[in-house]
Structure formats: C-alpha cells, structure tokens
Design an enzyme around this catalytic site. Structure first.
Site: not given
Ligand code: PRP
Ligand code: URA
Length: 208
Positions: A103, A199, A107, A202
């Site tokens: 994400r 997160d 945005t 993380d």
């Molecule tokens: C997180 C999560 C989803 C997304 C959800 O990923 O694992 O993929 O956010 O958010 P949304 O429904 O608003 O799209 P992130 O972008 O943090 O990436 P990561 O898994 O690499 O940490």
């Molecule tokens: N992605 C995450 O990992 N946590 C949240 O709460 C939303 C998006």
C-alpha cells in the site's frame, strides 16, 4: 454480506493473544498459522469429495477423498505468506501463486510488484490469503488480477477484516466469499484497522 466470521472460543482466545502488543514474533507467527488452518477448514466446507474404497485392519469400507490438486493458494506478499504454512499443512498438494502488493502510505492505493501464478490457475479453486483486509484495495486488485488470469472460483481468507474492506470486496466482487476470524470496528485516519493488531507484515517478519 458475503462474509463468514468464525465464531469459536478457541479462535477468540487465540485472537486476543495475537492482538496483544506484547506478543513476540515467534508466537505471533504460530498464531497466524493456527488461525489460518481453522479458516481453511471453514472455507473448505463445500469441498467436493470422491468416493473411495479403503481397507482398515478390520475390513474393507468406503471412504472419501478430497482432491487437493483442485486448489491454489495465493498469498498477497508480504503478510499473506505468514498464513501459507497453516494451509499447506492440511492441503499439501495445492499449488501456490504469489501476488506482490504494497500500500502506498499516502494514497493507501495498492502497488503491484510481483505476479506469478500456476499455469492452470483457470482450472483451480483459488484461495487468496492476507491477514488484514483494511480499505479492501489490495484484496480487490488481487482478485481482479486473478480473474484476468481466468480464475473463476475465488475465496478470500483473512484474520481481521474492517467493515470498509468487506463492503468494498462485496461491491466489486460479489461472487467472492470472505472468511475471517474477526470483523473489527473501523479504520483509523491512516488506514489501520482499529483495534486490529498493528502492522501484520512487521509483526510476522519482525521488521519493526
Ligand atoms: C497490508 C496487508 C494487506 C494490506 C491491507 O500490507 O497485509 O495486504 O495492507 O490493506 P488494504 O485493505 O487497505 O489494501 P502492506 O501494504 O502493509 O504490505 P506488507 O504485507 O508488505 O507489509
Ligand atoms: N495492514 C496492516 O498490516 N494492518 C492494518 O491494520 C491495516 C493494513
């Protein structure tokens, strides 16, 4: 609403430990994996079975066989990979595709950086994995890409869903059932689920 929420004391118990900010990486990963297995059981309730003949130490009898060749698991990178081993444990022959999405922090729109599917994805039931369904942007884009590759039957498994994310997937992809362990209250101003668990990526990978 095309969403199924698990309702089981064990799930509620495990979720509380998962959400706790003091839970460390090892336990966090184990809980994500265990909850994913339970979600998999729920998502496979409609699985078709073949009749087979088996022989117990006592006699011949009839049994059932689930053909895991009919399935593909597709984790959304990164956090979705944390759910994968919980599913492979029960369906070791399923094929695996990967979608890399992150994400954009300003945005909140998903950006694709990787896409690799099994060749016969169009013939398999596809189970998309992502622990967090927040705005729904990543989920919607992942499902759209899979449909472009010919996938016809798709399910979405997540640990925690926000009402906004469920609404978005239901609106754009009403044919896709969402399976989750919890539906939380809301998103905060930076798109995080509240109360949530922080997160997920993380916490699974220990990157913060
Ligand atoms: C997180 C999560 C989803 C997304 C959800 O990923 O694992 O993929 O956010 O958010 P949304 O429904 O608003 O799209 P992130 O972008 O943090 O990436 P990561 O898994 O690499 O940490
Ligand atoms: N992605 C995450 O990992 N946590 C949240 O709460 C939303 C998006």
């Amino acid at each position: 609403m095309n969403a199924i929420k698990l309702d089981h004391p064990l799930v509620l118990h495990k979720l509380s430990i998962l959400r706790d900010k003091n839970t460390g990486t090892k336990e966090f990963r184990e809980l994500i994996s265990e909850l994913s297995t339970i979600l998999c059981y729920e998502a496979l309730k409609d699985a078709s079975l073949e009749d087979i003949e088996i022989e117990t130490p006592m006699c011949k009898t009839k049994g059932k066989k689930l053909n895991d060749d009919n399935y593909a698991f597709v984790p959304i990178l990164r956090a979705g990979t944390g759910m994968l081993d919980g599913l492979i444990k029960v369906m070791p022959n399923a094929k695996i595709g990967h979608i890399g999405l992150y994400r954009n922090e300003e945005t909140l729109k998903p950006v694709e950086y990787y896409y690799k599917m099994p060749k016969d994805i169009d013939k398999r039931e596809v189970i998309v994995l992502d622990p967090m369904l927040a705005t729904g942007g990543s989920g919607v884009d992942a499902i759209t890409r899979l449909k472009e590759s010919g996938a016809k039957k798709i399910k979405f498994l997540c640990i925690i869903a926000a009402p906004e994310g469920i609404e978005k997937i239901n609106e754009v992809h009403p044919d896709v059932t969402i399976y989750c362990a919890a539906i939380d209250e809301k998103l905060n101003e930076i798109g995080y689920i509240v109360p949530g668990l922080g997160d997920a990526g993380d916490r699974i990978f220990g990157t913060k």
